[in-house]
Enzyme design. Sequence first.
Site, PDB file in Angstrom:
ATOM      1  CE  LYS A 237      71.261 125.123  17.453  1.00  0.00           C
ATOM      2  NZ  LYS A 237      71.231 127.440  18.390  1.00  0.00           N
ATOM      3  CD  GLU A 275      66.416 128.232  19.104  1.00  0.00           C
ATOM      4  OE1 GLU A 275      65.131 127.291  19.251  1.00  0.00           O
ATOM      5  OE2 GLU A 275      66.378 127.839  20.255  1.00  0.00           O
ATOM      6  CD  GLU A 287      63.239 126.232  23.064  1.00  0.00           C
ATOM      7  OE1 GLU A 287      63.829 126.359  23.466  1.00  0.00           O
ATOM      8  OE2 GLU A 287      62.493 125.583  22.290  1.00  0.00           O
ATOM      9  CG  ASN A 289      68.146 129.935  22.887  1.00  0.00           C
ATOM     10  OD1 ASN A 289      67.576 129.790  21.609  1.00  0.00           O
ATOM     11  ND2 ASN A 289      66.739 129.636  23.961  1.00  0.00           N
ATOM     12  NE  ARG A 291      70.179 129.572  26.246  1.00  0.00           N
ATOM     13  CZ  ARG A 291      71.095 128.956  24.941  1.00  0.00           C
ATOM     14  NH1 ARG A 291      71.736 129.614  24.486  1.00  0.00           N
ATOM     15  NH2 ARG A 291      69.530 128.161  24.489  1.00  0.00           N
TER      16      ARG A 291
HETATM   17  C1  MV4 Z   1      59.798 121.132  16.397  1.00  0.00           C
HETATM   18  C2  MV4 Z   1      60.744 120.580  14.944  1.00  0.00           C
HETATM   19  C3  MV4 Z   1      59.552 120.424  13.823  1.00  0.00           C
HETATM   20  N1  MV4 Z   1      58.441 120.692  14.155  1.00  0.00           N
HETATM   21  N2  MV4 Z   1      58.647 121.812  15.890  1.00  0.00           N
HETATM   22  C4  MV4 Z   1      64.361 121.177  18.433  1.00  0.00           C
HETATM   23  C5  MV4 Z   1      65.212 121.974  19.084  1.00  0.00           C
HETATM   24  C6  MV4 Z   1      63.992 122.610  20.193  1.00  0.00           C
HETATM   25  N3  MV4 Z   1      64.425 124.536  20.486  1.00  0.00           N
HETATM   26  C7  MV4 Z   1      62.884 122.329  19.245  1.00  0.00           C
HETATM   27  N4  MV4 Z   1      63.245 121.611  18.041  1.00  0.00           N
HETATM   28  C8  MV4 Z   1      62.108 121.380  16.957  1.00  0.00           C
HETATM   29  N5  MV4 Z   1      60.979 121.775  17.193  1.00  0.00           N
HETATM   30  C9  MV4 Z   1      58.152 120.597  15.179  1.00  0.00           C
HETATM   31  N6  MV4 Z   1      56.500 121.825  15.757  1.00  0.00           N
HETATM   32  C10 MV4 Z   1      61.630 119.720  14.590  1.00  0.00           C
HETATM   33  C11 MV4 Z   1      62.594 120.590  16.155  1.00  0.00           C
HETATM   34  C12 MV4 Z   1      63.917 120.001  15.203  1.00  0.00           C
HETATM   35  C13 MV4 Z   1      65.153 121.550  15.235  1.00  0.00           C
HETATM   36  C14 MV4 Z   1      65.183 122.529  15.896  1.00  0.00           C
HETATM   37  C15 MV4 Z   1      65.949 123.292  15.059  1.00  0.00           C
HETATM   38  C16 MV4 Z   1      67.513 123.271  15.227  1.00  0.00           C
HETATM   39  C17 MV4 Z   1      67.676 121.881  14.750  1.00  0.00           C
HETATM   40  C18 MV4 Z   1      66.340 120.416  14.990  1.00  0.00           C
HETATM   41  C19 MV4 Z   1      66.656 119.378  14.891  1.00  0.00           C
HETATM   42  C20 MV4 Z   1      65.911 118.341  15.386  1.00  0.00           C
HETATM   43  C21 MV4 Z   1      64.214 118.358  15.202  1.00  0.00           C
END
Ligand code: MV4
Length: 439
Positions: A237, A275, A287, A289, A291
């Site tokens: 980030k 999140e 999900e 977090n 913390r």
């Molecule tokens: C996803 C997604 C698109 N579709 N799940 C990345 C971190 C993890 N916590 C889950 N993530 C993602 N899950 C589905 N079904 C896209 C991401 C993702 C993302 C999510 C949050 C922040 C940045 C990201 C960067 C790329 C992909």
Amino acid sequence: MIKRLLIANRGEIAVRVIRSCRELGIEAVAVFSEADRDSLHVRMADKAICVGPADSRRSYLNVQNLIAAAVAGGCDAVHPGVGFLSENAAFAAAVEKAGLTFIGPRPETISFLGDKVVAKRTALEAGLPVIPGSDGSVVDVDAAMKFAREVGFPVIVKAASGGGGKGMRIVREESQLASMMKIAGHEAETAFSDGTLYLEKYLENPRHVEVQLLGDGKGNAVHLGERDCSMQKNHQKLVEESPSPGMNAEMRDAMCSSSVKLFEKLSYRGAGTIEFLFDGKNYYFMEVNARVQVEHPVSEMVSGVDIIKAQIRGAAGEDLGFTQDDIILEGSSIECRINASAPGTVSYYLPPGGISVRVDSFLYPGYKVPPQYDSMVAKLIVHGATRQEAIARMLRALDEFELEGVPTNIETQKRIISSSIFRSGKFGTSALETILKEA
Ligand code: MV4
């Protein structure tokens, strides 16, 4: 109440925790590796104890040494900070076993939420919308194929013990599913000693929004609004803000209230984040977090709540001291992460100031940034009455920021904040790549 707190971390977050300790009248005991003898958190603490060599596996991740330091230092509590052992159930349990208070959720809560499949099922039961996909973990390719065909390609394969992007694979067509599952499973087995996978519909370019929550461990919880963390690259980030410019009040209220319900159901203790992915229409639970997060200051700026203090009070068994009605979210806050892409000596340091500007950092003139740790050296946070004012203030503060001796991303941050994409407020997780390509 807690009298003396060990901070099992380094850098800006250690400094951040020391500041809240001071205001609460709690003595702060720092730990440091051999590479961090001259670090600011060591100078600021009431006492500092060396916990091992530069390699964090033998210092900041060394559970035995950290507990020994807490006991030797006469501490009655341990704050894990962010990263390192902050979401490690075994560490939280070891702290409690030594008769100390862990500033964070109960160890059982951390391990429960660490299983993303269990967390997702619990969120669904609490009434939160979840991303369509496998109902639980996928045991074999045949079962995965059935779910993938149901929700339609592309899909994403995720590790049950993962989170934060590790062990994930996007699958765009049927022919790739088996091989991607094999790779993801192997990666997860290596990283987490758990190859369990689950599957979701893949959302293209969603917004990443997350709700900041506080629980008293007795079934009461409040939210401090949401943050938008879509400005990222490779799960790193770079800019976070609150509120999210893509959400209206109605959606925000629904998302935040249902988040509170989940935390109340968990009898969650301390600070945590839920999140979500947001596609412009619907938000989906992803999900939890368990913390404090790097980006917590933007929520502090819009709510006026000191999240670290609330965490310490909650862990000490005190009530939150406020209810949801007491929390008024005002204005707009933005955080820029300032990273140093190489180690070096800070030859000149003049951080910005003025109205509604905050710098969380461990830098000082003459400080030698060591090569071993995270590249983030400062967080610049601003608040404004409106998003527009916050943007102008951030650009002004980035301009004022003088930092020499180490290469930083300050110029990149100016480009991001002044870009038409960022200003428009209409962007998802792939926006940063676009902005960085436009030279
Ligand atoms: C996803 C997604 C698109 N579709 N799940 C990345 C971190 C993890 N916590 C889950 N993530 C993602 N899950 C589905 N079904 C896209 C991401 C993702 C993302 C999510 C949050 C922040 C940045 C990201 C960067 C790329 C992909």
